[in-house]
Scaffold this motif. Structure first.
Motif, PDB file in Angstrom:
ATOM      1  N   PHE A 193       0.790  -1.226   0.000  1.00  0.00           N
ATOM      2  CA  PHE A 193       0.000   0.000   0.000  1.00  0.00           C
ATOM      3  C   PHE A 193       0.823   1.278   0.000  1.00  0.00           C
ATOM      4  CE2 PHE A 193      -2.596  -3.238   2.180  1.00  0.00           C
ATOM      5  CZ  PHE A 193      -3.689  -3.235   1.338  1.00  0.00           C
ATOM      6  N   GLY A 194       2.056   1.205   0.452  1.00  0.00           N
ATOM      7  CA  GLY A 194       2.862   2.407   0.579  1.00  0.00           C
ATOM      8  C   GLY A 194       3.857   2.626  -0.537  1.00  0.00           C
ATOM      9  N   LYS A 195       4.341   1.560  -1.113  1.00  0.00           N
ATOM     10  CA  LYS A 195       5.362   1.672  -2.160  1.00  0.00           C
ATOM     11  C   LYS A 195       4.721   2.156  -3.457  1.00  0.00           C
ATOM     12  CE  LYS A 195       9.064  -1.009  -4.349  1.00  0.00           C
ATOM     13  NZ  LYS A 195       8.760  -0.670  -5.731  1.00  0.00           N
ATOM     14  N   ALA A 196       5.282   3.212  -3.991  1.00  0.00           N
ATOM     15  CA  ALA A 196       4.730   3.783  -5.219  1.00  0.00           C
ATOM     16  C   ALA A 196       4.978   2.853  -6.398  1.00  0.00           C
ATOM     17  CB  ALA A 196       5.361   5.145  -5.497  1.00  0.00           C
ATOM     18  N   ASN A 197       4.087   2.893  -7.365  1.00  0.00           N
ATOM     19  CA  ASN A 197       4.203   2.053  -8.560  1.00  0.00           C
ATOM     20  C   ASN A 197       5.006   2.819  -9.613  1.00  0.00           C
ATOM     21  OD1 ASN A 197       3.796  -0.185 -10.156  1.00  0.00           O
ATOM     22  ND2 ASN A 197       1.854   0.570 -10.989  1.00  0.00           N
ATOM     23  N   GLU A 198       6.258   2.416  -9.811  1.00  0.00           N
ATOM     24  CA  GLU A 198       7.125   3.110 -10.754  1.00  0.00           C
ATOM     25  C   GLU A 198       6.735   2.781 -12.189  1.00  0.00           C
ATOM     26  OE1 GLU A 198      11.008   1.874  -9.658  1.00  0.00           O
ATOM     27  OE2 GLU A 198      11.174   3.368  -8.052  1.00  0.00           O
ATOM     28  N   GLU A 199       6.981   3.715 -13.053  1.00  0.00           N
ATOM     29  CA  GLU A 199       6.672   3.544 -14.463  1.00  0.00           C
ATOM     30  C   GLU A 199       7.940   3.705 -15.292  1.00  0.00           C
ATOM     31  OE1 GLU A 199       3.696   6.403 -15.357  1.00  0.00           O
ATOM     32  OE2 GLU A 199       2.072   5.248 -14.431  1.00  0.00           O
ATOM     33  N   ILE A 200       7.941   3.060 -16.444  1.00  0.00           N
ATOM     34  CA  ILE A 200       9.101   3.124 -17.339  1.00  0.00           C
ATOM     35  C   ILE A 200       9.075   4.467 -18.069  1.00  0.00           C
ATOM     36  CG2 ILE A 200      10.236   2.060 -19.309  1.00  0.00           C
ATOM     37  CD1 ILE A 200       8.951  -0.577 -18.519  1.00  0.00           C
ATOM     38  N   THR A 201      10.169   5.180 -17.964  1.00  0.00           N
ATOM     39  CA  THR A 201      10.276   6.477 -18.645  1.00  0.00           C
ATOM     40  C   THR A 201      10.786   6.282 -20.072  1.00  0.00           C
ATOM     41  OG1 THR A 201      12.510   6.767 -17.761  1.00  0.00           O
ATOM     42  CG2 THR A 201      10.682   7.673 -16.474  1.00  0.00           C
ATOM     43  N   GLU A 202      10.590   7.283 -20.894  1.00  0.00           N
ATOM     44  CA  GLU A 202      10.961   7.164 -22.297  1.00  0.00           C
ATOM     45  C   GLU A 202      12.459   6.978 -22.496  1.00  0.00           C
ATOM     46  OE1 GLU A 202       9.474  10.455 -24.478  1.00  0.00           O
ATOM     47  OE2 GLU A 202       7.355   9.995 -24.085  1.00  0.00           O
ATOM     48  N   ASP A 203      13.268   7.574 -21.628  1.00  0.00           N
ATOM     49  CA  ASP A 203      14.715   7.464 -21.805  1.00  0.00           C
ATOM     50  C   ASP A 203      15.235   6.076 -21.474  1.00  0.00           C
ATOM     51  OD1 ASP A 203      13.960   7.926 -19.139  1.00  0.00           O
ATOM     52  OD2 ASP A 203      16.024   8.459 -18.637  1.00  0.00           O
ATOM     53  N   MET A 204      14.397   5.200 -20.897  1.00  0.00           N
ATOM     54  CA  MET A 204      14.812   3.841 -20.569  1.00  0.00           C
ATOM     55  C   MET A 204      14.439   2.838 -21.643  1.00  0.00           C
ATOM     56  SD  MET A 204      13.508   3.999 -16.617  1.00  0.00           S
ATOM     57  CE  MET A 204      13.847   2.263 -16.339  1.00  0.00           C
ATOM     58  N   ILE A 205      13.627   3.262 -22.595  1.00  0.00           N
ATOM     59  CA  ILE A 205      13.089   2.323 -23.587  1.00  0.00           C
ATOM     60  C   ILE A 205      14.115   2.077 -24.694  1.00  0.00           C
ATOM     61  CG2 ILE A 205      11.285   1.959 -25.302  1.00  0.00           C
ATOM     62  CD1 ILE A 205       9.412   3.558 -23.510  1.00  0.00           C
ATOM     63  N   LEU A 206      14.317   0.790 -25.014  1.00  0.00           N
ATOM     64  CA  LEU A 206      15.192   0.383 -26.112  1.00  0.00           C
ATOM     65  C   LEU A 206      14.342   0.010 -27.324  1.00  0.00           C
ATOM     66  CD1 LEU A 206      17.790  -1.911 -24.298  1.00  0.00           C
ATOM     67  CD2 LEU A 206      18.175   0.392 -25.161  1.00  0.00           C
ATOM     68  N   SER A 207      14.857   0.294 -28.495  1.00  0.00           N
ATOM     69  CA  SER A 207      14.168  -0.096 -29.724  1.00  0.00           C
ATOM     70  C   SER A 207      15.199  -0.692 -30.696  1.00  0.00           C
ATOM     71  CB  SER A 207      13.501   1.114 -30.374  1.00  0.00           C
ATOM     72  OG  SER A 207      12.799   0.737 -31.543  1.00  0.00           O
ATOM     73  N   PRO A 208      14.985  -1.914 -31.155  1.00  0.00           N
ATOM     74  CA  PRO A 208      13.853  -2.805 -30.856  1.00  0.00           C
ATOM     75  C   PRO A 208      13.883  -3.274 -29.413  1.00  0.00           C
ATOM     76  CG  PRO A 208      15.489  -3.959 -32.134  1.00  0.00           C
ATOM     77  CD  PRO A 208      15.947  -2.534 -32.121  1.00  0.00           C
ATOM     78  N   THR A 209      12.747  -3.752 -28.968  1.00  0.00           N
ATOM     79  CA  THR A 209      12.557  -4.100 -27.563  1.00  0.00           C
ATOM     80  C   THR A 209      13.325  -5.363 -27.192  1.00  0.00           C
ATOM     81  OG1 THR A 209      10.904  -4.465 -25.850  1.00  0.00           O
ATOM     82  CG2 THR A 209      10.503  -5.519 -27.977  1.00  0.00           C
TER      83      THR A 209
END
Length: 1085
Positions: free
Chosen positions: A206-222
């Motif tokens: 309940f306390g730990k925030a749900n982190e999201e993937i930022t654009e600078d972390m995304i690799l292409s191709p995945t």
């Protein structure tokens, strides 16, 4: 396991999204959801000190007692502080540490430190069986209520506090207790560790925030890892599994750190090359030929040659693998690989962490750690997303199965089984609940991720469903499985081992045949049940469970003494508060109702527990979170129980209410200090049920009861803390309310203190002592309240002070007279005669000073009777009294007696007055005490009596009727029977009988009718005594003139019998004077 409630379907993820437990990451801020509350308040130490300054106290008695308390505390404290707390998990404390380190929150950090320093964390205190957690938790909660830390950080602090106290108990009490006590202390330490685990889970869920993937972390191709992280961050079930795994790994990691702190070393402390088979090498160099011993020392030799190394090397390998298993179980994969390398088994490190040490755990933290490494991307561009990963998992599966077939080491089997979700080979080694739960959650998470990655190879998928799991449920909630052949799929029985949802996972812990029996037993432990309820999100059932553990039994009448464990009561109260603020926006209505109803029961229970343990200073922070009626009832109950305690204890309770509750009621849902004190004052005037006998001295009984009534006013005489808002105004309001209630009591006490006995009216004199110090302070703030009755109450208080001063001088004279009467007249010394004469003269002088005041008659009610009403108004006088015989014995009233008294009260006035004023009289036996009667008088208000100025200053017709009863002069009633008042109130009312405002002029006039004639008669009694002794000091002529004067208005206050007594005293004085003159004449002759 119990079936889930109907309103919560674990398979219906859409319903769970409505109260999604994983919050979006918010920027670190000092703003708390509770910021609306007041500033820093929690401190028992602030009873005397505030910061570096000595706090000013307006109550001298309280100041002296506080100084004594401070000295006692100083003498009892040890010189050494508590040892430093164990380090918490770096991951979970990052948020809290970052919060404290932010530059914009330096002042908040300073205030938090001050708040935490208020509790003395000394070694002896922390080894007290966990009782120090009460003050520590209250201090932390207070900081959160002030907005000094977010609620998620508060959860981490709770966890750290439990660990610190547990360590202090566990390692700081050796040899200091007897065997039984030591076992109890160790059990307490274990329970605190279990509680710390529950707080940790609460933070992860309940306390730990749900982190999201930022654009600078995304690799292409995945890549497979990027897709796995994306899937886990968006899928609710996978996210739940991930958080459970992180929680359990964090607990194991904390255990390793504690082991290192206590022993100086921990798992993984090996000499270099300790994993090399030295004994087998020496055996082979001697050219020994044993088919059971391997002929080569490479790592694959045992499997290839169907042989094994020497037992010493095998034992060393098993110890090494046990440590590797422990590190993997703690989420320390890198340390496990480093241990393998340092032990001379780099090949094992490569088998545990493929792709050059690339972290494949599906978390945002792992993505940050890996950075934008192209290694995995290059591999998967050639072979396909996740293909190499599945090949490695297949290899791990085959290894675990092969080791099991060859009856190899159990830890080696478990190490590789954990990499491929092979629960069949993994669970047998999990002999505790946490390990078994970790194994299932991690395996289930890995399989969910692998099945998600399999979607990137649609050509290899076949629509095939595998058999049911051990519970007969479809695998993975009906998710399409992979065929049993090919590297992209899993064996069917491995998939069948996985639970379909979190409820099935927990059910397997209860009853699965491959789960160790200690795991099944652990499921019945309290904190394991709490943790399982948190995992499934069944908050309602969790609260019911907590209440069932701590609530008193049905036949237990003592609600203050719960049968539950004190630490569990404390845990339940803080869980309720944490959940209220974390789930308030997202939780379902059913949960909110439970948090309100059951939550209030738990908070009330904990507040009463703290109160029963003399922790009054801690009660306010929890009681302030209760519903309004519960909070008021709780504080009223506590104030009544502590009424006769020391000033120090009472002031702690006063501060607890004053600091955590608003002074005035601005919110109907929240209690205020005014609500509480009004209830306390009202209840203090209610009659107390008692046992009476015919020989009971009613006067003495009322005298003792007045002491209890007066003691309540002390709550209003305490100085509020200077840190609260509007300190001056609140202090003035308290004094004003004390004056009003004291005047009310003064009127009642005066009417029951007309007996001519030496004993003082102790209730009245206690009130005077309470208000002596507060009234010495400047009255500017009091007079600035703009209340019409401020000046009236001040003047009335001064009138009563003068009255009780006169009363005291008379009783002092009477006491001396009674003492002298026991000695024969011829044996009295001159000093004794002079003492009596001096007391008599003082009585006459003080009484004349009260009776002959110019401009402001005593207890004047002229201006207080101003009242105008457009509609027809009525006057009502309500009295609770006892009927008393001239001997002092009380009468037990019955219906006949009530009827006779009603008739007598009617006959006190003429029929014309009864009809014109619409007089109504009602007398009934009290429902609270059958020795008391309830008298109610009602009449129409007219000009001069209820409307406009009441120039007669005698209370009007209602006061006239009641005065006859108090004086024992009712017509058509038993002669000499008086009404001894317990409670007296007068009101204005409307035609429907609804009470509107007090009509104090009636009670004041009644007091004038009863008290002033009595003062005059006492003066005549003293004059008779002086005349008898031959003293020439004589003021009876002045008394006669004063009574006969039309300007004084005293004559109308006398009853017929009182006038007769006045004349008899005058006759006696005259006779003594004549006898004295005759004696003088005869002596001259």
């Amino acid at each position: 396991m119990d079936a889930s409630p109907s309103y919560f379907d674990p398979e219906n993820l859409s319903s769970r999204e409505q109260y999604r437990r994983y919050r979006k990451r918010q920027p670190t801020s000092s703003i708390s959801p509770l910021l609306g509350n007041s500033v820093s308040k929690f401190s028992e130490a602030r009873l005397l000190y505030e910061g570096n300054n000595i706090q000013r106290r307006q109550n001298a008695a309280l100041l002296l007692e506080e100084i004594k308390q401070e000295v006692d505390n100083f003498d009892g404290d040890g010189p050494e502080g508590i040892a430093s707390k164990a380090a918490g998990s770096a991951k979970r404390l990052a948020t809290a540490d970052g919060y404290a380190a932010s530059g914009g929150l330096e002042s908040g950090r300073t205030m938090a430190n001050q708040s935490l320093k208020l509790c003395k964390l000394e070694e002896d205190v922390l080894a007290d069986g966990g009782e120090s957690t009460f003050s520590l938790f209250a201090s932390l909660l207070d900081s959160a209520l002030q907005g000094l830390m977010p609620i998620p950080d508060l959860i981490l602090r709770f966890e750290n506090t439990c660990r610190t106290v547990s360590e202090s108990i566990r390692y700081g009490t050796t040899g200091r207790h007897r065997v039984v006590e030591d076992r109890f202390m160790q059990q307490t330490a274990r329970l605190l560790l279990d509680e710390a685990a529950s707080w940790s889970l609460l933070w992860y869920l309940f306390g730990k925030a749900n982190e999201e993937i930022t654009e600078d972390m995304i690799l292409s191709p995945t890549t497979s890892h990027q897709e796995a992280c994306q899937f886990v961050s968006t899928d609710h079930t996978a996210q739940l599994c991930l958080r459970v795994v992180l929680w359990l790994e964090g607990l194991a990691s904390e255990t390793l750190e504690l082991e290192k702190k206590v022993r100086g070393s921990r798992v993984g402390s090996y000499l270099p090359s300790s994993g090399v088979w030295h004994h087998t090498q020496r055996f082979l160099k001697k050219k020994n030929d044993d088919p059971a011993i391997v002929r080569h020392v490479d790592f694959d030799a045992p499997t290839r040659e169907f042989a094994h190394q020497l037992s010493d090397d095998k034992k060393q390998d098993e110890l090494l693998l046990e440590d590797i298993w422990t590190l993997l179980r703690s989420g320390r994969l890198e340390e496990a690989c480093e241990l393998c390398r340092s032990a001379g088994q780099p090949w094992r490190a490569a088998s545990l962490c493929p792709f050059g040490g690339f972290d494949h755990f599906p978390t945002i933290e792992a993505m940050h750690k890996n950075g934008k490494s192209r290694t995995l991307q290059a591999i998967e561009l050639e072979s396909g997303i996740g293909r190499q990963w599945r090949l490695w998992k297949w290899a791990s599966y085959c290894t675990s199965e092969k080791i099991a077939e060859q009856d190899g080491g159990k830890y080696e089997m478990a190490v590789y089984a954990a990499q491929c979700s092979n629960l069949k080979r993994l669970l047998p080694i999990c002999t505790d609940w946490e390990s078994a739960c970790w194994a299932m959650a991690k395996s289930w998470l890995d399989v969910q991720v692998d099945l998600e990655l399999a979607n990137f190879h649609p050509s290899r998928l076949e629509n095939k469903h595998y058999g049911d799991d051990v519970n007969g449920s479809s695998v993975l909630g009906g998710r399409t499985s992979l065929p049993s052949a090919g590297p992209e799929c899993w064996p069917a029985h491995v998939l069948d081992q996985q639970p379909r949802d979190i409820s099935a996972l927990l059910q397997k812990l209860h009853s699965d045949e491959i789960v160790h029996e200690t795991v099944s037993r652990a499921c019945k432990e309290q904190h394991r049940q709490i943790e399982m309820k948190l995992m499934v999100g069944d908050i309602a059932h969790l609260l019911d469970l907590l209440w069932s553990w701590i609530s008193p039994s049905e036949d237990d009448e003592n609600f203050i003494r719960p049968h539950g464990d004190p630490q569990m009561i404390r845990f339940g109260a803080h869980v309720v508060l944490v959940l209220r603020y974390l789930l308030d926006d997202d939780v379902k209505d059913a949960f909110r109702e439970k948090l309100t109803t059951v939550g209030d029961l738990i908070l009330h229970m904990y507040s009463m527990f703290l109160f029963s343990k003399q922790h009054e200073e801690l009660v306010g922070v929890y009681a302030s979170q209760l519903a309004r009626h519960l909070c008021i009832d709780l504080f009223v109950h506590m104030m009544e129980l502590r009424l006769n305690d020391s000033l120090h204890v009472k002031y702690k309770l006063f501060l607890s209410a004053m600091e955590y509750l608003p002074f005035s009621s601005g919110n109907e849902s929240k209690a205020s200090f005014e609500d509480i004190i009004e209830r306390v004052l009202a209840r203090s005037r209610e009659i107390k049920v008692g046992k009476y006998e015919k020989s009971t001295d009613v006067a003495e009984q009322h005298r003792l009861q007045s002491l209890q009534k007066a003691t309540v006013v002390q709550w209003l005489c305490f100085t509020p803390p200077s840190t609260i808002n509007d300190f001056e105004i609140i202090n003035a309001k308290l004094l004003m309310r004390a004056l009003m209630h004291s005047n009310t009591l003064f009127r009642e006490f005066a009417l029951i203190s007309l007996w001519r006995v030496p004993k003082m009216p102790i209730g009245a004199h206690m009130l005077l002592s309470f208000l002596a110090e507060p009234l010495k302070q400047p009255k500017d703030s009091l007079l600035s309240l703009n209340e019409q009755d401020v000046s009236d109450n001040l003047l009335e208080f001064e009138d009563w002070r003068e009255f009780y001063s006169c009363d005291a001088t008379y009783r002092n004279w009477l006491k001396i007279e009674l003492e002298n009467a026991t000695v024969p007249a011829g044996e009295l010394s001159f000093e004794e005669r002079d003492r009596s004469t001096a007391a008599a003269r003082e009585t006459l002088n003080s009484s004349f000073s009260l009776l002959s005041r110019d401009g402001s008659p005593w207890l004047s009610a002229v201006h207080s009777s101003l009242y105008d009403s457009i509609e027809q108004s009525y006057l009502e006088l309500h009295a609770t009294a006892m009927l008393c015989l001239p001997s002092g014995e009380c009468m037990c009233p019955d219906a006949t007696l009530c009827t006779a008294l009603t008739s007598a009260l009617y006959s006190s006035v003429s029929e014309e007055v009864v009809l014109r004023r619409q007089l109504m009289v009602n007398v009934a036996i009290s429902s609270r005490d059958n020795y008391c009667i309830e008298v109610a008088l009602r009449c129409l208000a007219i000009d001069g009596d209820g409307l406009g100025l009441h120039e007669a200053n005698d209370g009007g017709v209602l006061a006239f009727i009641m005065a006859a009863g108090f004086k024992g002069e009712l017509n058509r009633f038993q002669t000499g029977v008086t009404m001894e008042i317990s409670r007296l109130d007068a009101w204005y009312s409307d035609a429907g009988g609804s009470l509107e405002i007090p009509a104090t002029y009636i009670v004041r006039g009644l007091c004038r009718r009863c008290c002033l004639p009595e003062i005059i008669l006492r003066c005549m009694q003293v004059s008779v005594s002086l005349a008898e002794s031959g003293d020439a000091f004589d003021r009876r002529n002045e008394l006669i003139e004063l009574v006969a004067s039309s300007d004084s208005g005293l004559l109308q206050l006398f009853s017929q019998q009182q006038l007769q007594e006045f004349l008899l005293f005058e006759r006696e004085c005259t006779l003594f004077k004549m006898e004295l003159q005759e004696e003088l004449f005869m002596s001259d002759v």
